[in-house]
Design an enzyme around this catalytic site. Sequence first.
Site, PDB file in Angstrom:
ATOM      1  N   LYS A  15      30.055  50.116  38.786  1.00  0.00           N
ATOM      2  CA  LYS A  15      29.125  51.104  38.231  1.00  0.00           C
ATOM      3  C   LYS A  15      28.096  51.544  39.269  1.00  0.00           C
ATOM      4  CE  LYS A  15      27.508  48.541  34.827  1.00  0.00           C
ATOM      5  NZ  LYS A  15      28.199  47.287  35.164  1.00  0.00           N
ATOM      6  N   ARG A  91      23.357  47.867  27.012  1.00  0.00           N
ATOM      7  CA  ARG A  91      24.124  46.633  27.123  1.00  0.00           C
ATOM      8  C   ARG A  91      24.293  45.936  25.781  1.00  0.00           C
ATOM      9  NH1 ARG A  91      23.275  45.912  32.957  1.00  0.00           N
ATOM     10  NH2 ARG A  91      24.335  44.091  33.710  1.00  0.00           N
ATOM     11  N   ARG A 125      30.377  39.500  46.712  1.00  0.00           N
ATOM     12  CA  ARG A 125      29.532  40.667  46.989  1.00  0.00           C
ATOM     13  C   ARG A 125      28.338  40.296  47.869  1.00  0.00           C
ATOM     14  NH1 ARG A 125      27.413  44.299  42.093  1.00  0.00           N
ATOM     15  NH2 ARG A 125      26.396  42.401  41.369  1.00  0.00           N
ATOM     16  N   ARG A 158      23.049  38.361  45.955  1.00  0.00           N
ATOM     17  CA  ARG A 158      22.113  38.432  44.832  1.00  0.00           C
ATOM     18  C   ARG A 158      22.022  37.068  44.161  1.00  0.00           C
ATOM     19  NH1 ARG A 158      23.559  43.595  41.081  1.00  0.00           N
ATOM     20  NH2 ARG A 158      23.190  42.010  39.483  1.00  0.00           N
ATOM     21  N   ARG A 169      27.169  35.902  32.922  1.00  0.00           N
ATOM     22  CA  ARG A 169      27.009  37.355  32.776  1.00  0.00           C
ATOM     23  C   ARG A 169      28.237  37.964  32.116  1.00  0.00           C
ATOM     24  NH1 ARG A 169      26.044  38.914  38.686  1.00  0.00           N
ATOM     25  NH2 ARG A 169      25.836  41.050  37.958  1.00  0.00           N
TER      26      ARG A 169
END
Length: 212
Positions: A15, A91, A125, A158, A169
Amino acid sequence: MGEHILLLGAPGAGKGTQSKRLAAEFDLEHVTTGDALRANKDMDLSHMDTEFDTPRAYMDAGELVPDAVVNEIVKTALEAADGYVLDGYPRNLDQAEYLSEITDLDAAIFLDVSEEELVDRLTGRRVCDDCGANYHVEFAPPEEAGVCDECGGELIQRDDDTEETVRERLRVYRENTEPVVEHYRARGELVEVDGEGTPDEVFAEIADVVDE
Ligand code: AMP
């Protein structure tokens, strides 16, 4: 008038990458609750009678920040935008309800990516601490390890991209956000895009949807 585009998808579906590009190519505002919260991680929520006192505590646990906080962020950002790409919101169904009260959407686009692929993408990531560019240790490494190709900034992981928080998550996504995807699908408003192609392939499909 600028388009009102919603990008939906699990954490790691792409996204952020795709919304940045959409915003640039279609001259839209990129409205993202994740970035807004990361920039205000230590905002004091102690007056709000919520479980934790800062966005950071929710984010590090992989939980959703309270609706009142994110609704306000989105309302302010959408009021200031003509066209926008909304990324990371809504969300849950209450946020979707709130969104329908403050704006009208032209398209809701869902990036479909399998769960194994999401875990691989998120745990590998790396993001630039200065400009926010995204990399992946295996799938999209920078030229020099740990250094941003774009600006020379430091690449970091992160806090919420560790395996344990990623699992949480994804659980929160299945429980709270999948019903949002179903909500738009049931209303015939959802356009599904295969999110497992290369970033260029996925972008081409999304751009086709927006062009229509
Ligand atoms: P993201 O960058 O979109 O993956 O968001 C990172 C974290 O920010 C999430 O795991 C949540 O803790 C928080 N967050 C972002 N957007 C929302 C939202 N719409 N509602 C609640 N929490 C959010």
